[in-house]
Design a protein around this motif. Structure first.
Motif, PDB file in Angstrom:
ATOM      1  N   GLY A   1      -1.945  24.382 -17.488  1.00 33.40           N
ATOM      2  CA  GLY A   1      -2.084  25.721 -18.035  1.00 33.40           C
ATOM      3  C   GLY A   1      -1.369  25.860 -19.356  1.00 33.40           C
ATOM      4  N   PRO A   2      -2.134  26.052 -20.433  1.00 32.60           N
ATOM      5  CA  PRO A   2      -1.531  26.186 -21.758  1.00 32.60           C
ATOM      6  C   PRO A   2      -0.565  27.369 -21.859  1.00 32.60           C
ATOM      7  N   ARG A   3      -0.829  28.444 -21.124  1.00 33.24           N
ATOM      8  CA  ARG A   3       0.091  29.598 -21.180  1.00 33.24           C
ATOM      9  C   ARG A   3       1.433  29.252 -20.544  1.00 33.24           C
ATOM     10  N   ALA A   4       1.392  28.516 -19.437  1.00 33.36           N
ATOM     11  CA  ALA A   4       2.629  28.078 -18.797  1.00 33.36           C
ATOM     12  C   ALA A   4       3.391  27.133 -19.729  1.00 33.36           C
ATOM     13  N   TYR A   5       2.653  26.282 -20.427  1.00 31.36           N
ATOM     14  CA  TYR A   5       3.280  25.349 -21.361  1.00 31.36           C
ATOM     15  C   TYR A   5       3.989  26.107 -22.477  1.00 31.36           C
ATOM     16  N   THR A   6       3.325  27.128 -22.995  1.00 33.44           N
ATOM     17  CA  THR A   6       3.924  27.927 -24.067  1.00 33.44           C
ATOM     18  C   THR A   6       5.212  28.582 -23.592  1.00 33.44           C
ATOM     19  N   PHE A   7       5.198  29.085 -22.362  1.00 32.04           N
ATOM     20  CA  PHE A   7       6.410  29.699 -21.803  1.00 32.04           C
ATOM     21  C   PHE A   7       7.515  28.661 -21.632  1.00 32.04           C
ATOM     22  N   LEU A   8       7.187  27.517 -21.032  1.00 33.47           N
ATOM     23  CA  LEU A   8       8.201  26.489 -20.793  1.00 33.47           C
ATOM     24  C   LEU A   8       8.710  25.864 -22.086  1.00 33.47           C
ATOM     25  N   LYS A   9       7.919  25.919 -23.137  1.00 34.13           N
ATOM     26  CA  LYS A   9       8.345  25.382 -24.430  1.00 34.13           C
ATOM     27  C   LYS A   9       9.527  26.174 -24.986  1.00 34.13           C
ATOM     28  N   THR A  10       9.638  27.457 -24.616  1.00 35.48           N
ATOM     29  CA  THR A  10      10.783  28.246 -25.061  1.00 35.48           C
ATOM     30  C   THR A  10      12.059  27.847 -24.328  1.00 35.48           C
ATOM     31  N   ILE A  11      11.904  27.265 -23.121  1.00 40.34           N
ATOM     32  CA  ILE A  11      13.064  26.877 -22.316  1.00 40.34           C
ATOM     33  C   ILE A  11      13.397  25.396 -22.512  1.00 40.34           C
ATOM     34  N   LEU A  12      12.356  24.560 -22.484  1.00 45.40           N
ATOM     35  CA  LEU A  12      12.530  23.115 -22.599  1.00 45.40           C
ATOM     36  C   LEU A  12      12.162  22.634 -23.999  1.00 45.40           C
ATOM     37  N   GLN A  13      12.623  21.459 -24.326  1.00 45.83           N
ATOM     38  CA  GLN A  13      12.279  20.868 -25.614  1.00 45.83           C
ATOM     39  C   GLN A  13      11.010  20.033 -25.421  1.00 45.83           C
ATOM     40  N   LEU A  14       9.845  20.629 -25.677  1.00 47.77           N
ATOM     41  CA  LEU A  14       8.553  19.984 -25.495  1.00 47.77           C
ATOM     42  C   LEU A  14       7.850  19.848 -26.838  1.00 47.77           C
ATOM     43  N   PRO A  15       6.998  18.835 -26.981  1.00 53.90           N
ATOM     44  CA  PRO A  15       6.241  18.687 -28.231  1.00 53.90           C
ATOM     45  C   PRO A  15       5.215  19.808 -28.374  1.00 53.90           C
ATOM     46  N   SER A  16       4.765  20.019 -29.587  1.00 58.71           N
ATOM     47  CA  SER A  16       3.783  21.080 -29.834  1.00 58.71           C
ATOM     48  C   SER A  16       2.435  20.713 -29.219  1.00 58.71           C
TER      49      SER A  16
END
Length: 59
Positions: free
Chosen positions: A11-26
């Motif tokens: 889920g891209p929306r979940a990824y966007t949310f988790l990107k604010t918490i974790l250090q994930l690539p774009s």
């Protein structure tokens, strides 16, 4: 990287949310990486690795 791809494909929306918490690539980086991966269908892989006797039996 595998974790990031798994989260993004679920889920891209979940990824966007988790990107604010974790250090994930774009997401753009993930798309560039997946374009380089070649996926071979399982049947093609199995047929290419069969012996000639087994291939004749299948036909």
């Amino acid at each position: 990287m595998v974790l990031a791809l798994t989260i993004y494909f679920y889920g891209p929306r979940a990824y966007t949310f988790l990107k604010t918490i974790l250090q994930l690539p774009s997401p753009r980086t993930l798309r560039r990486i997946t374009k380089r991966i070649q996926v071979v269908p399982a049947m093609d892989y199995k047929i290419n690795n069969l012996k000639n006797d087994a291939k004749e039996c299948i036909l």
